[in-house]
Write a protein that holds these residues in place. Structure first.
Motif, PDB file in Angstrom:
ATOM      1  N   GLU A 197       0.624  -1.332   0.084  1.00  0.00           N
ATOM      2  CA  GLU A 197      -0.266   0.047   0.100  1.00  0.00           C
ATOM      3  C   GLU A 197       1.034   1.255  -0.084  1.00  0.00           C
ATOM      4  N   TYR A 198       1.405   0.561   0.672  1.00  0.00           N
ATOM      5  CA  TYR A 198       2.775   2.452   0.448  1.00  0.00           C
ATOM      6  C   TYR A 198       3.684   2.839   0.140  1.00  0.00           C
ATOM      7  N   LEU A 199       4.587   1.594  -1.030  1.00  0.00           N
ATOM      8  CA  LEU A 199       4.888   1.290  -2.261  1.00  0.00           C
ATOM      9  C   LEU A 199       4.213   1.524  -3.764  1.00  0.00           C
ATOM     10  N   ASP A 200       2.725   1.309  -3.468  1.00  0.00           N
ATOM     11  CA  ASP A 200       1.716   2.306  -4.507  1.00  0.00           C
ATOM     12  C   ASP A 200       2.044   3.603  -4.519  1.00  0.00           C
ATOM     13  N   ALA A 201       1.718   3.726  -3.472  1.00  0.00           N
ATOM     14  CA  ALA A 201       1.510   5.346  -2.844  1.00  0.00           C
ATOM     15  C   ALA A 201       2.280   6.498  -2.984  1.00  0.00           C
ATOM     16  N   ASN A 202       3.192   5.985  -2.812  1.00  0.00           N
ATOM     17  CA  ASN A 202       4.555   6.958  -2.402  1.00  0.00           C
ATOM     18  C   ASN A 202       5.003   6.788  -3.854  1.00  0.00           C
ATOM     19  N   CYS A 203       5.935   5.728  -3.998  1.00  0.00           N
ATOM     20  CA  CYS A 203       6.618   4.762  -4.565  1.00  0.00           C
ATOM     21  C   CYS A 203       6.850   5.098  -6.025  1.00  0.00           C
ATOM     22  N   LEU A 204       6.476   5.375  -6.765  1.00  0.00           N
ATOM     23  CA  LEU A 204       6.043   5.884  -8.344  1.00  0.00           C
ATOM     24  C   LEU A 204       7.466   5.051  -9.487  1.00  0.00           C
ATOM     25  N   ASP A 205       8.539   5.502  -8.683  1.00  0.00           N
ATOM     26  CA  ASP A 205       9.515   5.040  -9.744  1.00  0.00           C
ATOM     27  C   ASP A 205      10.342   3.902  -8.967  1.00  0.00           C
ATOM     28  N   GLY A 206       9.537   3.202  -7.581  1.00  0.00           N
ATOM     29  CA  GLY A 206      10.359   1.197  -7.534  1.00  0.00           C
ATOM     30  C   GLY A 206      10.628   1.690  -6.028  1.00  0.00           C
ATOM     31  N   ILE A 207      11.549   0.722  -6.159  1.00  0.00           N
ATOM     32  CA  ILE A 207      12.756   1.390  -4.241  1.00  0.00           C
ATOM     33  C   ILE A 207      13.793   1.003  -5.159  1.00  0.00           C
ATOM     34  N   ARG A 208      14.344   1.752  -4.056  1.00  0.00           N
ATOM     35  CA  ARG A 208      16.328   1.191  -4.452  1.00  0.00           C
ATOM     36  C   ARG A 208      16.442   0.515  -2.521  1.00  0.00           C
ATOM     37  N   LEU A 209      17.343  -0.942  -3.254  1.00  0.00           N
ATOM     38  CA  LEU A 209      18.028  -1.381  -2.630  1.00  0.00           C
ATOM     39  C   LEU A 209      19.111  -1.236  -1.860  1.00  0.00           C
ATOM     40  N   GLU A 210      19.580  -0.840  -0.226  1.00  0.00           N
ATOM     41  CA  GLU A 210      20.583  -0.583  -0.359  1.00  0.00           C
ATOM     42  C   GLU A 210      21.258  -1.579   0.723  1.00  0.00           C
ATOM     43  N   LEU A 211      22.733  -1.640   0.859  1.00  0.00           N
ATOM     44  CA  LEU A 211      23.219  -2.158   2.199  1.00  0.00           C
ATOM     45  C   LEU A 211      24.781  -2.481   1.934  1.00  0.00           C
ATOM     46  N   MET A 212      24.985  -1.294   3.098  1.00  0.00           N
ATOM     47  CA  MET A 212      26.438  -1.445   3.279  1.00  0.00           C
ATOM     48  C   MET A 212      26.966  -2.669   3.924  1.00  0.00           C
ATOM     49  N   PHE A 213      28.351  -2.700   3.443  1.00  0.00           N
ATOM     50  CA  PHE A 213      29.101  -3.744   4.331  1.00  0.00           C
ATOM     51  C   PHE A 213      30.233  -3.361   4.884  1.00  0.00           C
ATOM     52  N   PRO A 214      30.508  -4.271   6.362  1.00  0.00           N
ATOM     53  CA  PRO A 214      32.000  -3.314   7.283  1.00  0.00           C
ATOM     54  C   PRO A 214      32.993  -2.946   6.357  1.00  0.00           C
ATOM     55  N   SER A 215      33.868  -2.730   6.830  1.00  0.00           N
ATOM     56  CA  SER A 215      35.149  -1.616   6.671  1.00  0.00           C
ATOM     57  C   SER A 215      36.206  -2.234   7.361  1.00  0.00           C
ATOM     58  N   ASP A 221      43.240 -12.547   8.353  1.00  0.00           N
ATOM     59  CA  ASP A 221      42.419 -13.163   7.621  1.00  0.00           C
ATOM     60  C   ASP A 221      41.300 -12.765   6.213  1.00  0.00           C
ATOM     61  N   VAL A 222      41.526 -13.187   5.206  1.00  0.00           N
ATOM     62  CA  VAL A 222      40.331 -12.587   3.982  1.00  0.00           C
ATOM     63  C   VAL A 222      39.245 -13.630   4.001  1.00  0.00           C
ATOM     64  N   ASP A 223      38.702 -14.386   4.849  1.00  0.00           N
ATOM     65  CA  ASP A 223      37.563 -15.552   5.130  1.00  0.00           C
ATOM     66  C   ASP A 223      37.738 -15.683   6.712  1.00  0.00           C
ATOM     67  N   SER A 224      36.683 -16.161   6.604  1.00  0.00           N
ATOM     68  CA  SER A 224      36.127 -16.506   8.074  1.00  0.00           C
ATOM     69  C   SER A 224      35.439 -17.777   8.491  1.00  0.00           C
ATOM     70  N   ASP A 225      34.526 -18.325   9.186  1.00  0.00           N
ATOM     71  CA  ASP A 225      33.935 -19.515   9.254  1.00  0.00           C
ATOM     72  C   ASP A 225      32.434 -18.975   9.119  1.00  0.00           C
ATOM     73  N   ASP A 226      32.153 -17.555   9.408  1.00  0.00           N
ATOM     74  CA  ASP A 226      30.503 -17.229   9.525  1.00  0.00           C
ATOM     75  C   ASP A 226      30.334 -16.182   7.922  1.00  0.00           C
ATOM     76  N   HIS A 227      32.480 -16.153   7.801  1.00  0.00           N
ATOM     77  CA  HIS A 227      32.090 -14.994   6.721  1.00  0.00           C
ATOM     78  C   HIS A 227      31.795 -14.039   6.721  1.00  0.00           C
ATOM     79  N   LYS A 228      32.150 -12.722   8.561  1.00  0.00           N
ATOM     80  CA  LYS A 228      31.850 -11.825   9.148  1.00  0.00           C
ATOM     81  C   LYS A 228      32.413 -11.587  10.177  1.00  0.00           C
ATOM     82  N   SER A 229      33.358 -12.324  10.699  1.00  0.00           N
ATOM     83  CA  SER A 229      33.642 -12.265  11.807  1.00  0.00           C
ATOM     84  C   SER A 229      35.251 -11.595  11.969  1.00  0.00           C
ATOM     85  N   HIS A 230      35.309 -11.784  10.235  1.00  0.00           N
ATOM     86  CA  HIS A 230      37.170 -10.545   9.911  1.00  0.00           C
ATOM     87  C   HIS A 230      36.997  -9.270   9.800  1.00  0.00           C
ATOM     88  N   VAL A 231      35.907  -8.980   9.833  1.00  0.00           N
ATOM     89  CA  VAL A 231      35.862  -7.665   9.148  1.00  0.00           C
ATOM     90  C   VAL A 231      34.416  -7.299  10.546  1.00  0.00           C
TER      91      VAL A 231
END
Length: 513
Positions: A197-215, A221-231
């Motif tokens: 309902e919100y998307l129909d009413a407000n987002c005439l050009d769609g939705i932009r999905l955004e994702l920030m990664f750890p820095s 380590d170039v990787d870790s068991d859970d693929h996130k503990s090294h960052v």
């Protein structure tokens, strides 16, 4: 006529001259899509993944590729030919009331930002390129709730609980409601997928999905068991100080993908991410380093610091055309032969249950194309913990009114990150010129940027960054007293301007860039 004192907002805007790599960036377009499928060589190496991803980057992506394999790719679906890294995220589907699921049109591929933030605790420190063999993930596909203030409270007020790595990772998600006829929302303002309902009413050009990664990286380590503990995330998500043990600063990766949700305006059904998430809290992404070499990427980090953010302004990059980007694809995976991830007549591909939360989502059986019966039902039996995949299993998500942030000029695909120093990456503003246009009043000129920066009284109440054209812009919002000449219209609007002033609380000690 009566002369009055009124509260107003002055906006001081100036292009930044960025020294070295401080707060510089480049925006990497990946207009092509190398493929779509249930593949995830980080989380599910050697086997079919439990949900679909859209993939951008090097052609050697597959069911079990390594970062080193990507470097040897024949092509890339991204604009810079020296970058054969892989970037992937779950796509957005529309689940019709009859159970049919179709992937929402992805507009313009992906934009991957390389933001060159230094560690706030070591502002003169070096930004280190991703090492060869490096990979990481961001987000949690099974997350279905958010335990923190909505919208984000100001970063200067974040408690220790709001700065845990779990909290920061959930604040690293953004769902930007697009309406190009209005000023855009700021990045990472909303951490959940709005309902239809919100998307129909407000987002005439769609939705932009955004994702920030750890820095922030542990430096070894170039990787870790859970693929996130090294960052780890810095304490302000995008920028800020790195936690102890993670003192090596990497380029800050930020993904943007746009989905044409408005094409389904008025159609009965709901939007859901491919892992069965209608809330958006489980949005996530993966990255595998595939640049020609770490040395080349380091040269780019050190050299490509033009404030425009345009890859064309970096002399090191070889840039291919959009048509060439769109010709690159990965090889078909035999285990997924015959599977159509774009349209499925019996729910999400394949039999992914819709789990609305707020409890943590459960695991579910991975169904292969050959496991489907002629009637379309899975041969495996669902467990009682699974939720039936249907449009009636709607998620309950918060409602935020559509209130645009500071304006920026976007390209034809709606790219244009808004980097803000406020907690929510969101600043509600009204320019002095807009206030003036409401009446025939005469408003004194706004303070210049230099005056604002050196303001001894500390009246800067918000600072926002955004891109416009070929420049990175800084907007500093200062509350000042101005002399106006009152009219009948002016008197009627005085309350509104006083309200604007109340919306912005002064935060002393706030860093200015």
């Amino acid at each position: 006529m009566v002369k009055n004192k009124a509260s107003a907002l002055s906006l001081a805007v100036s292009a930044l001259s960025l020294a070295g790599s401080a707060d510089a960036f480049w925006r990497l377009p990946c207009r092509g899509r190398t493929g779509v499928g249930r593949l995830d060589p980080i989380m599910d190496p050697g086997k079919v993944s439990d949900h679909v991803h859209v993939v951008h980057g090097g052609s050697n992506f597959g069911i079990d590729n390594t970062p080193q394999d990507l470097v040897d790719s024949d092509c890339t679906s991204c604009a810079v030919t020296q970058d054969k890294s892989a970037y992937w995220t779950p796509p957005l589907y529309f689940l019709h009331a009859n159970g049919t699921a179709e992937m929402v049109e992805q507009v313009g591929g992906m934009l991957a930002y390389y933001l060159l933030y230094t560690d706030a605790a070591n502002p003169n420190g070096k930004i280190t390129a991703f090492p060869e063999g490096f990979q990481m993930i961001a987000g949690d596909k099974r997350q279905r709730s958010f335990a923190y203030p909505i919208p984000d409270n100001d970063k200067s007020t974040w408690t220790a609980d709001q700065k845990t790595q779990n909290a920061l990772s959930q604040k690293a998600l953004g769902f930007n409601c697009l309406n190009y006829a209005a000023n855009p929302e700021a990045s990472l303002y909303r951490h959940f997928l709005p309902d239809k309902e919100y998307l129909d009413a407000n987002c005439l050009d769609g939705i932009r999905l955004e994702l920030m990664f750890p820095s922030c990286w542990n430096g070894k380590d170039v990787d870790s068991d859970d693929h996130k503990s090294h960052v780890a995330f810095p304490d302000l998500v995008m920028s800020g100080s790195c936690p102890e043990g993670f003192g090596t600063k990497l380029p800050s990766l930020f993904f943007e993908t746009i989905w044409n949700t408005y094409a389904f305006k008025g159609v009965d059904g709901q939007f859901v991410l491919s892992q069965g998430d209608p809330t958006g809290y489980g949005y996530h992404g993966d990255f595998q380093m595939g640049w020609d070499s770490s040395e080349f990427l380091q040269s780019a980090v050190d050299t490509c610091t033009n404030a425009s953010g345009q890859i064309e302004d970096c002399p090191l990059f070889n840039i291919q055309t959009e048509a060439q980007e769109q010709q690159c694809s990965f090889k078909e995976v035999s285990a997924l032969m015959g599977e159509n991830p774009l349209v499925c007549d019996s729910g999400l591909p394949l039999d992914v249950p819709i789990q609305s939360g707020p409890s943590y989502a459960t695991n579910y059986p991975v169904v292969l194309p050959g496991d489907k019966t002629q009637g379309g039902a899975a041969s495996s039996t669902k467990t009682s913990a699974q939720i039936t995949s249907s449009a009636s299993a709607s998620a309950v998500v918060p409602t935020l009114s559509y209130t645009p942030g500071t304006s920026s000029i976007t390209d034809k695909y709606g790219g244009g990150i808004l980097l803000a120093n406020t907690a929510s990456s969101y600043v509600q503003t009204e320019s002095a010129s807009a206030v003036q246009s409401e009446s025939t009043s005469t408003v004194t000129a706004a303070a210049s940027l230099s005056e604002a920066v050196t303001d001894a009284d500390g009246n800067i109440i918000a600072t926002s960054w955004y891109t416009t054209g070929n420049q990175v812009m800084e907007m500093m919002i200062e509350q000042v007293d101005v002399t106006v000449t009152a009219t009948a219209v002016e008197t009627a609007n005085a309350h509104a301007r006083r309200h604007i002033g109340k919306e912005h609380r002064r935060v002393r000690g706030h860093p200015r860039r």
